[in-house]
Design an enzyme around this catalytic site. Structure first.
Site, PDB file in Angstrom:
ATOM      1  N   LYS A  91       0.844  -1.218   0.000  1.00 46.64           N
ATOM      2  CA  LYS A  91       0.000   0.000   0.000  1.00 46.64           C
ATOM      3  C   LYS A  91       0.874   1.262   0.000  1.00 46.64           C
ATOM      4  CE  LYS A  91      -4.254  -1.799   0.478  1.00 46.64           C
ATOM      5  NZ  LYS A  91      -4.604  -2.605   1.651  1.00 46.64           N
ATOM      6  N   LYS A 141      -7.126 -14.717 -13.920  1.00 46.00           N
ATOM      7  CA  LYS A 141      -8.384 -14.999 -13.240  1.00 46.00           C
ATOM      8  C   LYS A 141      -9.385 -13.869 -13.428  1.00 46.00           C
ATOM      9  CE  LYS A 141      -8.026 -13.240  -8.591  1.00 46.00           C
ATOM     10  NZ  LYS A 141      -8.378 -13.525  -7.223  1.00 46.00           N
ATOM     11  N   LYS A 200     -12.223  -8.045 -10.278  1.00 42.11           N
ATOM     12  CA  LYS A 200     -12.807  -6.705 -10.367  1.00 42.11           C
ATOM     13  C   LYS A 200     -11.842  -5.756 -11.067  1.00 42.11           C
ATOM     14  CE  LYS A 200     -13.216  -4.764  -6.424  1.00 42.11           C
ATOM     15  NZ  LYS A 200     -13.200  -3.657  -5.484  1.00 42.11           N
TER      16      LYS A 200
HETATM   17  P1  AMP Z   1     -12.241  -9.996  -4.128  1.00 40.62           P
HETATM   18  O1  AMP Z   1     -13.243  -9.797  -5.216  1.00 40.62           O
HETATM   19  O2  AMP Z   1     -10.857 -10.032  -4.685  1.00 40.62           O
HETATM   20  O3  AMP Z   1     -12.418  -9.073  -2.961  1.00 40.62           O
HETATM   21  O4  AMP Z   1     -12.472 -11.458  -3.558  1.00 40.62           O
HETATM   22  C1  AMP Z   1     -13.515 -11.837  -2.705  1.00 40.62           C
HETATM   23  C2  AMP Z   1     -13.507 -13.353  -2.577  1.00 40.62           C
HETATM   24  O5  AMP Z   1     -13.792 -13.946  -3.844  1.00 40.62           O
HETATM   25  C3  AMP Z   1     -12.165 -13.938  -2.127  1.00 40.62           C
HETATM   26  O6  AMP Z   1     -12.428 -15.011  -1.218  1.00 40.62           O
HETATM   27  C4  AMP Z   1     -11.542 -14.469  -3.386  1.00 40.62           C
HETATM   28  O7  AMP Z   1     -10.729 -15.577  -3.147  1.00 40.62           O
HETATM   29  C5  AMP Z   1     -12.751 -14.862  -4.211  1.00 40.62           C
HETATM   30  N1  AMP Z   1     -12.453 -14.676  -5.649  1.00 40.62           N
HETATM   31  C6  AMP Z   1     -12.253 -13.500  -6.288  1.00 40.62           C
HETATM   32  N2  AMP Z   1     -12.006 -13.694  -7.603  1.00 40.62           N
HETATM   33  C7  AMP Z   1     -12.031 -15.047  -7.798  1.00 40.62           C
HETATM   34  C8  AMP Z   1     -11.838 -15.890  -8.942  1.00 40.62           C
HETATM   35  N3  AMP Z   1     -11.596 -15.398 -10.139  1.00 40.62           N
HETATM   36  N4  AMP Z   1     -11.933 -17.233  -8.757  1.00 40.62           N
HETATM   37  C9  AMP Z   1     -12.181 -17.750  -7.535  1.00 40.62           C
HETATM   38  N5  AMP Z   1     -12.382 -17.012  -6.428  1.00 40.62           N
HETATM   39  C10 AMP Z   1     -12.308 -15.680  -6.550  1.00 40.62           C
END
Ligand code: AMP
Length: 330
Positions: free
Chosen positions: A112, A195, A198
């Protein structure tokens, strides 16, 4: 024995099918087997100074999407972090047995600082303290975490041990990672590699309408469709199959796999099928999101109900911590 499981949820951004299949689907199952706490981490989000005009709306959106997907306020304690003031009080206390040196060394803090050198606020430094507070205040045993959060969980264990040893008590349990075993999937994007995420801008969102989903899927990257014997499948096509396996029946996956192996696959047909099957999963959720977001009364009641349950558990822990530390006025 039932375990106390706690998971924090970021307070901004729409959920995509990566979040759904990678995390939420497991949360929904966890609710039946454990005593679960799910909270929206709105205090944590303040480190980036969110615009007050969007702050509330963002939390509302995230909450609506989680409820619409199947988190159940009757089965679990679902709450907004800032509605439980005991969290802030324990956070103040926890800061007294957290050391600046160890906080400065966490990789998330260092990252950060590198990314936002003009906003290195004390909240960023003590981010892991607040995370540990969230966990310890409900004396949680298990926390579902991704790889990037393992260090924070380790710090929660350090703080728990330190409190126990400083005051010579066996009060805080040391939380460990919740293991989903083989069920943990990584959902790829449809842009060829990597992957779904967002910040990658390649998400298919639970709130997307049918037309948007179809457009996104039809634009997915593939390859020329020619298969040489013994050649490995290209990454973009593997990615399509990965998502197909999540949303479609075994027969459908089998059908397209055989077509692929025979060199007869028409990606346009496969994408149409994929879009149909993604829609089958997400459109009913989208409908519920719209309903819930519109229902101010339901959302207010749900947040109030969650806060009551969370405060009951949190105030019990806080009272015991204060007693151990020697507070006597209350
Ligand atoms: P985030 O959107 O990065 O805040 O992730 C929130 C949750 O969703 C976390 O537990 C991540 O591990 C899961 N997650 C986010 N993107 C993926 C993805 N492409 N595949 C699997 N799990 C995901």
């Amino acid at each position: 024995m039932k375990e106390i499981v706690l998971s924090g949820i970021r307070s901004t951004g729409n959920l995509h099918i990566g979040n759904y299949f990678g995390a939420l689907r497991n949360f929904i199952k966890m609710q039946d087997e454990n005593d679960c706490f799910f909270f929206i981490a709105d205090l944590h989000s303040l480190t980036t100074h969110p615009d007050p005009l969007n702050f509330h709306e963002n939390v509302k959106t995230v909450l609506s999407e989680y409820l619409a997907s199947g988190l159940d306020p009757e089965k679990s304690v679902i709450f907004v972090q800032s509605t439980v003031p005991e969290v802030s009080e324990l956070y103040t206390l926890m800061n007294m047995w957290s050391y600046v040196g160890e906080l400065e060394r966490t990789s998330s803090f260092k990252e950060k600082v590198r990314k936002h050198p003009n906003n290195v606020n004390a909240g960023l430094l003590t981010y892991p303290v607040l995370m540990a507070t969230d966990i310890l205040i409900h004396r949680a045993n298990r926390v579902p975490v991704g790889k990037d959060q393992e260090q924070h969980l380790e710090m929660a264990r350090v703080f728990a041990r330190r409190f126990n040893s400083l005051y010579n008590v066996d009060f805080f349990p040391e939380p460990s990672a919740y293991n989903f075993g083989t069920e943990l999937v990584k959902v790829p994007g449809l842009d060829g590699s990597g992957k779904m995420g967002k910040s990658e801008g390649n998400g298919i969102y639970l709130a997307d309408d049918e037309k948007t989903i179809r457009k996104k899927v039809m634009k997915a990257v593939t390859d020329s469709g020619t298969v040489d014997a013994g050649a490995t499948m290209s990454e973009p096509v593997q990615n399509l199959f990965t998502i197909l396996q999540l949303v479609s029946s075994n027969e459908v996956v089998q059908f397209y796999m055989e077509k692929y192996r025979a060199g007869e696959i028409r990606y346009g047909d496969m994408k149409k099928q994929l879009a149909d099957d993604i829609c089958k999963v997400t459109l009913p959720i989208r409908e519920r999101i719209l309903e819930i977001k519109d229902n101010e009364k339901y959302l207010n009641e749900t947040v109030k109900y969650g806060a009551e349950k969370a405060r009951k558990s949190a105030s019990k822990t806080l009272a015991e911590v204060k007693k151990i530390m020697g507070f006597k006025w209350n």
